[in-house]
Design a protein around this motif. Structure first.
Motif, mmCIF file in Angstrom:
data_model
loop_
_atom_site.group_PDB
_atom_site.id
_atom_site.type_symbol
_atom_site.label_atom_id
_atom_site.label_comp_id
_atom_site.label_asym_id
_atom_site.label_seq_id
_atom_site.Cartn_x
_atom_site.Cartn_y
_atom_site.Cartn_z
ATOM 1 N N SER A 128 0.816 -1.216 0.000
ATOM 2 C CA SER A 128 0.000 0.000 0.000
ATOM 3 C C SER A 128 0.852 1.268 0.000
ATOM 4 N N GLN A 186 1.475 1.373 -3.916
ATOM 5 C CA GLN A 186 0.411 0.866 -4.790
ATOM 6 C C GLN A 186 0.934 -0.194 -5.759
ATOM 7 N N THR A 213 -6.158 -9.647 -2.524
ATOM 8 C CA THR A 213 -6.120 -8.329 -1.900
ATOM 9 C C THR A 213 -4.717 -7.738 -1.995
ATOM 10 N N ARG A 214 -4.649 -6.398 -1.856
ATOM 11 C CA ARG A 214 -3.379 -5.673 -2.020
ATOM 12 C C ARG A 214 -2.709 -6.108 -3.329
ATOM 13 N N HIS A 226 -10.435 -7.421 -3.362
ATOM 14 C CA HIS A 226 -10.675 -6.165 -2.631
ATOM 15 C C HIS A 226 -9.373 -5.449 -2.267
ATOM 16 N N HIS A 227 -9.520 -4.148 -2.013
ATOM 17 C CA HIS A 227 -8.413 -3.276 -1.625
ATOM 18 C C HIS A 227 -7.243 -3.412 -2.610
ATOM 19 N N ASN A 228 -7.572 -3.138 -3.877
ATOM 20 C CA ASN A 228 -6.608 -3.283 -4.957
ATOM 21 C C ASN A 228 -6.256 -1.947 -5.570
ATOM 22 N N TYR A 229 -5.146 -1.904 -6.278
ATOM 23 C CA TYR A 229 -4.563 -0.636 -6.729
ATOM 24 C C TYR A 229 -4.837 -0.312 -8.188
ATOM 25 N N HIS A 252 -13.513 -1.842 -3.113
ATOM 26 C CA HIS A 252 -12.443 -0.882 -2.891
ATOM 27 C C HIS A 252 -11.309 -1.053 -3.914
ATOM 28 N N THR A 253 -11.642 -0.690 -5.148
ATOM 29 C CA THR A 253 -10.731 -0.851 -6.276
ATOM 30 C C THR A 253 -10.499 0.488 -6.954
#
Length: 133
Positions: free
Chosen positions: A9, A12, A33-34, A65-68, A89-90
């Motif tokens: 994170s 990114q 994720t990530r 989820h929670h991807n850059y 959360h993309t």
């Protein structure tokens, strides 16, 4: 679980799965994720790249989820099943058909929540990421 390391994170720059023609892919109940590498073309969390015929292959019941940079990308792939996934959360598009030549794919019953605009310096000419879905 497929994930970038905890420092992903900071810049990114996370994990990515790229599947090429000839691969046998059945992702089921996988958490990603990530993932994705913001600003690097083709480095998406789940990416079918110039795949061609994907009959019988699938991405089902997964959490991405929670991807850059995007979530699930189909590039020149036909007959892939993408169903019952949660994409959360993309940055950029959650479901992305890269060239518009993708045919006979089934995208069904996916839930997309929280798609965010990529930073303008990252867009590299892909203006549709201004209003992701």
């Amino acid at each position: 679980v497929v994930q970038g390391d905890p420092s992903s994170s900071d810049n990114q720059f996370g994990a990515h799965l790229m599947f090429l023609a000839g691969s046998t892919v059945k992702l089921s109940a996988v958490e990603v994720t990530r993932a994705g590498q913001q600003g690097h073309l083709g480095r998406y969390p789940v990416h079918f790249h110039r795949f061609g015929d994907a009959s019988g292959l699938e991405v089902v019941d997964c959490s991405v989820h929670h991807n850059y940079q995007r979530s699930i990308t189909l590039h020149a792939v036909d007959q892939l099943l993408v169903a019952r996934n949660v994409l959360y959360h993309t940055f950029g598009h959650s479901l992305f058909l890269e060239d518009g030549i993708e045919r006979m794919n089934t995208l069904a019953h996916n839930l997309v929540v929280g798609a965010f605009q990529l930073p303008e310096t990252i867009l590299a000419g892909i203006r549709s990421d201004d209003t992701p879905a």
